[in-house]
Design a protein around this motif. Structure first.
Motif, PDB file in Angstrom:
ATOM      1  N   ALA A 109       0.810  -1.218   0.000  1.00  0.00           N
ATOM      2  CA  ALA A 109       0.000   0.000   0.000  1.00  0.00           C
ATOM      3  C   ALA A 109       0.841   1.265   0.000  1.00  0.00           C
ATOM      4  O   ALA A 109       0.358   2.331  -0.355  1.00  0.00           O
ATOM      5  CB  ALA A 109      -0.926  -0.001   1.206  1.00  0.00           C
ATOM      6  N   THR A 110       2.111   1.170   0.379  1.00  0.00           N
ATOM      7  CA  THR A 110       2.924   2.375   0.504  1.00  0.00           C
ATOM      8  C   THR A 110       3.634   2.759  -0.793  1.00  0.00           C
ATOM      9  O   THR A 110       4.115   3.863  -0.910  1.00  0.00           O
ATOM     10  CB  THR A 110       3.992   2.187   1.601  1.00  0.00           C
ATOM     11  N   THR A 111       3.679   1.876  -1.768  1.00  0.00           N
ATOM     12  CA  THR A 111       4.391   2.183  -2.997  1.00  0.00           C
ATOM     13  C   THR A 111       3.479   2.899  -3.990  1.00  0.00           C
ATOM     14  O   THR A 111       2.263   2.726  -3.970  1.00  0.00           O
ATOM     15  CB  THR A 111       4.975   0.908  -3.645  1.00  0.00           C
ATOM     16  N   THR A 112       4.086   3.711  -4.837  1.00  0.00           N
ATOM     17  CA  THR A 112       3.312   4.406  -5.860  1.00  0.00           C
ATOM     18  C   THR A 112       3.409   3.709  -7.215  1.00  0.00           C
ATOM     19  O   THR A 112       2.659   4.025  -8.116  1.00  0.00           O
ATOM     20  CB  THR A 112       3.816   5.857  -6.014  1.00  0.00           C
ATOM     21  N   LYS A 113       4.345   2.772  -7.348  1.00  0.00           N
ATOM     22  CA  LYS A 113       4.460   2.066  -8.633  1.00  0.00           C
ATOM     23  C   LYS A 113       3.379   1.005  -8.747  1.00  0.00           C
ATOM     24  O   LYS A 113       2.843   0.514  -7.755  1.00  0.00           O
ATOM     25  CB  LYS A 113       5.844   1.452  -8.796  1.00  0.00           C
ATOM     26  N   LEU A 114       3.082   0.649  -9.980  1.00  0.00           N
ATOM     27  CA  LEU A 114       2.085  -0.372 -10.256  1.00  0.00           C
ATOM     28  C   LEU A 114       2.671  -1.735  -9.884  1.00  0.00           C
ATOM     29  O   LEU A 114       3.634  -2.187 -10.487  1.00  0.00           O
ATOM     30  CB  LEU A 114       1.714  -0.329 -11.742  1.00  0.00           C
ATOM     31  N   ASP A 115       2.136  -2.367  -8.850  1.00  0.00           N
ATOM     32  CA  ASP A 115       2.704  -3.622  -8.346  1.00  0.00           C
ATOM     33  C   ASP A 115       1.625  -4.677  -8.113  1.00  0.00           C
ATOM     34  O   ASP A 115       1.734  -5.502  -7.232  1.00  0.00           O
ATOM     35  CB  ASP A 115       3.477  -3.382  -7.048  1.00  0.00           C
ATOM     36  N   GLY A 116       0.571  -4.642  -8.893  1.00  0.00           N
ATOM     37  CA  GLY A 116      -0.565  -5.525  -8.658  1.00  0.00           C
ATOM     38  C   GLY A 116      -0.277  -6.995  -8.888  1.00  0.00           C
ATOM     39  O   GLY A 116       0.644  -7.380  -9.597  1.00  0.00           O
ATOM     40  N   ARG A 117      -1.099  -7.810  -8.243  1.00  0.00           N
ATOM     41  CA  ARG A 117      -1.057  -9.255  -8.463  1.00  0.00           C
ATOM     42  C   ARG A 117      -2.491  -9.711  -8.678  1.00  0.00           C
ATOM     43  O   ARG A 117      -3.423  -9.199  -8.062  1.00  0.00           O
ATOM     44  CB  ARG A 117      -0.408  -9.977  -7.303  1.00  0.00           C
ATOM     45  N   PRO A 118      -2.674 -10.675  -9.577  1.00  0.00           N
ATOM     46  CA  PRO A 118      -4.044 -11.098  -9.867  1.00  0.00           C
ATOM     47  C   PRO A 118      -4.599 -12.027  -8.797  1.00  0.00           C
ATOM     48  O   PRO A 118      -3.914 -12.913  -8.308  1.00  0.00           O
ATOM     49  CB  PRO A 118      -3.893 -11.841 -11.200  1.00  0.00           C
ATOM     50  N   VAL A 119      -5.846 -11.801  -8.435  1.00  0.00           N
ATOM     51  CA  VAL A 119      -6.554 -12.658  -7.495  1.00  0.00           C
ATOM     52  C   VAL A 119      -7.934 -12.901  -8.098  1.00  0.00           C
ATOM     53  O   VAL A 119      -8.579 -11.973  -8.569  1.00  0.00           O
ATOM     54  CB  VAL A 119      -6.686 -11.990  -6.112  1.00  0.00           C
ATOM     55  N   GLY A 120      -8.363 -14.150  -8.082  1.00  0.00           N
ATOM     56  CA  GLY A 120      -9.671 -14.461  -8.641  1.00  0.00           C
ATOM     57  C   GLY A 120     -10.330 -15.616  -7.918  1.00  0.00           C
ATOM     58  O   GLY A 120      -9.648 -16.554  -7.502  1.00  0.00           O
ATOM     59  N   PRO A 121     -11.643 -15.557  -7.751  1.00  0.00           N
ATOM     60  CA  PRO A 121     -12.347 -16.660  -7.100  1.00  0.00           C
ATOM     61  C   PRO A 121     -12.398 -17.887  -8.002  1.00  0.00           C
ATOM     62  O   PRO A 121     -12.631 -17.771  -9.196  1.00  0.00           O
ATOM     63  CB  PRO A 121     -13.746 -16.095  -6.847  1.00  0.00           C
ATOM     64  N   GLU A 122     -12.174 -19.049  -7.414  1.00  0.00           N
ATOM     65  CA  GLU A 122     -12.191 -20.302  -8.164  1.00  0.00           C
ATOM     66  C   GLU A 122     -13.606 -20.873  -8.179  1.00  0.00           C
ATOM     67  O   GLU A 122     -14.369 -20.690  -7.248  1.00  0.00           O
ATOM     68  CB  GLU A 122     -11.241 -21.295  -7.500  1.00  0.00           C
ATOM     69  N   SER A 123     -13.934 -21.556  -9.250  1.00  0.00           N
ATOM     70  CA  SER A 123     -15.245 -22.173  -9.379  1.00  0.00           C
ATOM     71  C   SER A 123     -15.470 -23.193  -8.269  1.00  0.00           C
ATOM     72  O   SER A 123     -14.636 -24.063  -8.024  1.00  0.00           O
ATOM     73  CB  SER A 123     -15.347 -22.871 -10.737  1.00  0.00           C
ATOM     74  N   ALA A 124     -16.621 -23.103  -7.597  1.00  0.00           N
ATOM     75  CA  ALA A 124     -16.955 -24.071  -6.544  1.00  0.00           C
ATOM     76  C   ALA A 124     -17.120 -25.463  -7.133  1.00  0.00           C
ATOM     77  O   ALA A 124     -16.768 -26.462  -6.500  1.00  0.00           O
ATOM     78  CB  ALA A 124     -18.231 -23.636  -5.822  1.00  0.00           C
ATOM     79  N   ILE A 125     -17.634 -25.545  -8.352  1.00  0.00           N
ATOM     80  CA  ILE A 125     -17.789 -26.850  -9.002  1.00  0.00           C
ATOM     81  C   ILE A 125     -16.425 -27.452  -9.301  1.00  0.00           C
ATOM     82  O   ILE A 125     -16.178 -28.629  -9.028  1.00  0.00           O
ATOM     83  CB  ILE A 125     -18.657 -26.741 -10.269  1.00  0.00           C
ATOM     84  N   ALA A 126     -15.494 -26.648  -9.840  1.00  0.00           N
ATOM     85  CA  ALA A 126     -14.150 -27.158 -10.132  1.00  0.00           C
ATOM     86  C   ALA A 126     -13.449 -27.592  -8.853  1.00  0.00           C
ATOM     87  O   ALA A 126     -12.769 -28.625  -8.816  1.00  0.00           O
ATOM     88  CB  ALA A 126     -13.326 -26.091 -10.859  1.00  0.00           C
ATOM     89  N   LYS A 127     -13.619 -26.828  -7.790  1.00  0.00           N
ATOM     90  CA  LYS A 127     -13.012 -27.172  -6.500  1.00  0.00           C
ATOM     91  C   LYS A 127     -13.605 -28.482  -5.956  1.00  0.00           C
ATOM     92  O   LYS A 127     -12.885 -29.345  -5.473  1.00  0.00           O
ATOM     93  CB  LYS A 127     -13.239 -26.021  -5.510  1.00  0.00           C
ATOM     94  N   MET A 128     -14.927 -28.629  -6.066  1.00  0.00           N
ATOM     95  CA  MET A 128     -15.588 -29.855  -5.614  1.00  0.00           C
ATOM     96  C   MET A 128     -15.055 -31.057  -6.405  1.00  0.00           C
ATOM     97  O   MET A 128     -14.704 -32.086  -5.817  1.00  0.00           O
ATOM     98  CB  MET A 128     -17.101 -29.746  -5.810  1.00  0.00           C
ATOM     99  N   VAL A 129     -14.970 -30.923  -7.718  1.00  0.00           N
ATOM    100  CA  VAL A 129     -14.500 -32.023  -8.557  1.00  0.00           C
ATOM    101  C   VAL A 129     -13.055 -32.377  -8.217  1.00  0.00           C
ATOM    102  O   VAL A 129     -12.691 -33.549  -8.168  1.00  0.00           O
ATOM    103  CB  VAL A 129     -14.659 -31.676 -10.055  1.00  0.00           C
ATOM    104  N   SER A 130     -12.226 -31.373  -7.925  1.00  0.00           N
ATOM    105  CA  SER A 130     -10.829 -31.674  -7.573  1.00  0.00           C
ATOM    106  C   SER A 130     -10.752 -32.453  -6.264  1.00  0.00           C
ATOM    107  O   SER A 130      -9.972 -33.392  -6.138  1.00  0.00           O
ATOM    108  CB  SER A 130      -9.990 -30.394  -7.504  1.00  0.00           C
ATOM    109  N   HIS A 131     -11.583 -32.097  -5.275  1.00  0.00           N
ATOM    110  CA  HIS A 131     -11.609 -32.846  -4.010  1.00  0.00           C
ATOM    111  C   HIS A 131     -12.103 -34.277  -4.227  1.00  0.00           C
ATOM    112  O   HIS A 131     -11.560 -35.223  -3.672  1.00  0.00           O
ATOM    113  CB  HIS A 131     -12.484 -32.151  -2.971  1.00  0.00           C
ATOM    114  N   VAL A 132     -13.138 -34.418  -5.039  1.00  0.00           N
ATOM    115  CA  VAL A 132     -13.669 -35.757  -5.333  1.00  0.00           C
ATOM    116  C   VAL A 132     -12.603 -36.586  -6.036  1.00  0.00           C
ATOM    117  O   VAL A 132     -12.398 -37.758  -5.716  1.00  0.00           O
ATOM    118  CB  VAL A 132     -14.958 -35.665  -6.185  1.00  0.00           C
ATOM    119  N   GLY A 133     -11.891 -35.987  -6.981  1.00  0.00           N
ATOM    120  CA  GLY A 133     -10.827 -36.698  -7.693  1.00  0.00           C
ATOM    121  C   GLY A 133      -9.713 -37.147  -6.762  1.00  0.00           C
ATOM    122  O   GLY A 133      -9.249 -38.286  -6.835  1.00  0.00           O
TER     123      GLY A 133
END
Length: 186
Positions: free
Chosen positions: A121-145
């Motif tokens: 938060a203290t820097t002025t340069k562009l330093d972003g990182r991508p964050v995205g919610p994962e599909s609940a169905i894909a997560k369920m299938v991975s646990h089942v697998g």
């Protein structure tokens, strides 16, 4: 977590969508251009209803934001508590694990809206990182697998290799599918 701390900052910690932010994200985290490894054509995984129910009720996190498909754990809970819906959900998991799914559906389950969060938060340069919610169905299938193949088997297979999440997860999945097909772990 860091993402939670960033979101709680006074300025919200999220970069507004702009051409500069999009360009930065595409440079730092370029979209994948290679194709995912395909499962062997003779792979047949059968998801048991009890395993599907356990994955939804005990493994999926509560209160997570939905991905592009709109599904959340709470919506899946209603399905696993109904016997007919649970049967169909198990059949869907079996098809997804056996790779009996069209390319559009597979791509949709892997898709996620991305948000550019500030790293510092203290820097002025562009330093972003991508964050995205994962599909609940894909997560369920991975646990089942994972439960269907067996966690001990997977640990034994992967203990000889170092698979990172960023670029090698598809190769780890491909290796697991190949070994599962050949039953080398028995």
């Amino acid at each position: 977590t860091k993402a939670f701390a960033v979101l709680n900052e006074a300025d919200n910690g999220v970069y507004p969508p702009s051409p500069d932010v999009v360009e930065h994200m595409q440079e730092k985290f370029p979209p994948r251009t290679d194709t995912l490894p395909r499962a062997p054509s003779n792979l047949q995984v059968t998801a048991k209803q009890g395993v599907v129910k356990k994955a939804v009720l005990k493994r999926l996190a509560r209160g997570k934001a939905p991905s592009l498909d709109g599904w959340t754990r709470e919506l899946l809970v209603a399905l696993v508590l109904d016997a007919e819906c649970l049967t169909q959900l198990a059949a869907m998991c079996s098809d997804l694990l056996s790779n009996i799914v069209d390319a559009v559906t597979a791509a949709r389950l892997r898709s996620s809206p991305l948000f550019a969060l500030r790293k510092n938060a203290t820097t002025t340069k562009l330093d972003g990182r991508p964050v995205g919610p994962e599909s609940a169905i894909a997560k369920m299938v991975s646990h089942v697998g994972l439960d269907t193949i067996g966690r001990e088997c997977i640990q034994a297979i992967l203990s000889k290799n170092q698979f990172g999440i960023r670029s090698n997860v598809e190769h780890a999945i491909h290796r697991l599918r190949t070994i599962w097909t050949r039953r080398k772990y028995l």
